[in-house]
Design a protein around this motif. Structure first.
Motif, PDB file in Angstrom:
ATOM      1  N   LEU A 209      33.320  27.745 -14.464  1.00 37.75           N
ATOM      2  CA  LEU A 209      34.447  28.130 -15.319  1.00 37.75           C
ATOM      3  C   LEU A 209      34.099  29.332 -16.184  1.00 37.75           C
ATOM      4  CD1 LEU A 209      35.829  24.662 -16.426  1.00 37.75           C
ATOM      5  CD2 LEU A 209      36.818  26.262 -14.801  1.00 37.75           C
ATOM      6  N   GLN A 210      32.877  29.390 -16.639  1.00 39.70           N
ATOM      7  CA  GLN A 210      32.459  30.532 -17.455  1.00 39.70           C
ATOM      8  C   GLN A 210      32.430  31.807 -16.607  1.00 39.70           C
ATOM      9  OE1 GLN A 210      28.666  30.055 -19.312  1.00 39.70           O
ATOM     10  NE2 GLN A 210      28.965  31.793 -20.692  1.00 39.70           N
ATOM     11  N   GLN A 211      31.974  31.699 -15.372  1.00 41.82           N
ATOM     12  CA  GLN A 211      31.971  32.854 -14.477  1.00 41.82           C
ATOM     13  C   GLN A 211      33.403  33.301 -14.156  1.00 41.82           C
ATOM     14  OE1 GLN A 211      29.721  31.562 -11.114  1.00 41.82           O
ATOM     15  NE2 GLN A 211      27.727  32.033 -12.056  1.00 41.82           N
ATOM     16  N   LEU A 212      34.269  32.323 -13.952  1.00 40.19           N
ATOM     17  CA  LEU A 212      35.666  32.643 -13.688  1.00 40.19           C
ATOM     18  C   LEU A 212      36.296  33.342 -14.885  1.00 40.19           C
ATOM     19  CD1 LEU A 212      37.941  32.298 -11.566  1.00 40.19           C
ATOM     20  CD2 LEU A 212      38.563  30.202 -12.753  1.00 40.19           C
ATOM     21  N   TRP A 213      36.037  32.841 -16.069  1.00 34.02           N
ATOM     22  CA  TRP A 213      36.553  33.456 -17.293  1.00 34.02           C
ATOM     23  C   TRP A 213      36.031  34.880 -17.447  1.00 34.02           C
ATOM     24  CZ3 TRP A 213      40.284  33.068 -20.624  1.00 34.02           C
ATOM     25  CH2 TRP A 213      40.221  33.779 -21.797  1.00 34.02           C
ATOM     26  N   THR A 214      34.769  35.071 -17.160  1.00 33.70           N
ATOM     27  CA  THR A 214      34.169  36.406 -17.248  1.00 33.70           C
ATOM     28  C   THR A 214      34.829  37.356 -16.252  1.00 33.70           C
ATOM     29  OG1 THR A 214      32.063  35.418 -17.911  1.00 33.70           O
ATOM     30  CG2 THR A 214      32.001  37.699 -17.145  1.00 33.70           C
ATOM     31  N   TYR A 215      35.045  36.880 -15.029  1.00 33.32           N
ATOM     32  CA  TYR A 215      35.672  37.720 -14.009  1.00 33.32           C
ATOM     33  C   TYR A 215      37.070  38.148 -14.440  1.00 33.32           C
ATOM     34  CZ  TYR A 215      37.743  39.317  -9.675  1.00 33.32           C
ATOM     35  OH  TYR A 215      38.386  40.073  -8.739  1.00 33.32           O
ATOM     36  N   TYR A 216      37.873  37.175 -14.895  1.00 34.46           N
ATOM     37  CA  TYR A 216      39.248  37.519 -15.290  1.00 34.46           C
ATOM     38  C   TYR A 216      39.292  38.384 -16.544  1.00 34.46           C
ATOM     39  CZ  TYR A 216      41.444  34.635 -11.751  1.00 34.46           C
ATOM     40  OH  TYR A 216      41.872  34.133 -10.554  1.00 34.46           O
ATOM     41  N   SER A 217      38.371  38.213 -17.429  1.00 34.32           N
ATOM     42  CA  SER A 217      38.366  39.058 -18.624  1.00 34.32           C
ATOM     43  C   SER A 217      37.979  40.493 -18.283  1.00 34.32           C
ATOM     44  CB  SER A 217      37.429  38.487 -19.690  1.00 34.32           C
ATOM     45  OG  SER A 217      36.090  38.501 -19.232  1.00 34.32           O
TER      46      SER A 217
END
Length: 145
Positions: free
Chosen positions: A4-12
């Motif tokens: 989830l943290q990687q996903l959040w980083t990607y979308y940000s």
């Protein structure tokens, strides 16, 4: 949790790119269905008037519908190349059958008494279509869209 943290980083980092591609995809889908509606609704009205032609039109659209999507895209890419127009054309072709069939069904299923009352009031054929048939068939047509 790390995913989830990687996903959040990607979308940000790539949020504007993802939104841009989403918007582009949405427009391709909307254009395909819009063009199919512009062609399919008049064709559905026409074949409701001349029912002998309806068998031919439905045969052609049924054949188009049975072609697998990947094969359709492959053939269209050979003719048109790779791009948004190829996707729009394939969506257009796949959208024709439900739109034509539902328009035909909606127009044909209107009770004859409504058509006769429109004619009795002095309406022309176009006025009967615009003021009687299309409003009564609109729910069925929208289901095809």
């Amino acid at each position: 949790m790390e995913v989830l943290q990687q996903l959040w980083t990607y979308y940000s980092q790539n949020g504007s790119y993802v939104l841009g591609e989403f918007y582009r995809h949405f427009l391709m889908s909307a254009y395909g269905v819009l063009f199919a509606a512009v062609v399919g609704i008049p064709v559905g009205i026409f074949i409701a008037r001349y029912r002998k032609i309806s068998k031919w039109v439905f045969s052609i659209t049924n054949v188009i519908q049975t072609i697998p999507a990947l094969a359709m895209l492959a053939v269209l890419m050979l003719v048109m190349g790779l791009g948004a127009n190829t996707v729009i054309l394939s969506l257009f072709l796949y959208s024709l059958l439900p739109i034509i069939r539902n328009t035909y069904t909606g127009i044909v299923s209107i009770e004859h008494a409504y058509l006769e009352s429109g004619k009795a009031m002095g309406m022309t054929k176009f006025q009967v279509l615009r003021m009687v048939e299309l409003p009564l068939a609109l729910s069925v047509i929208m289901a095809g869209l």
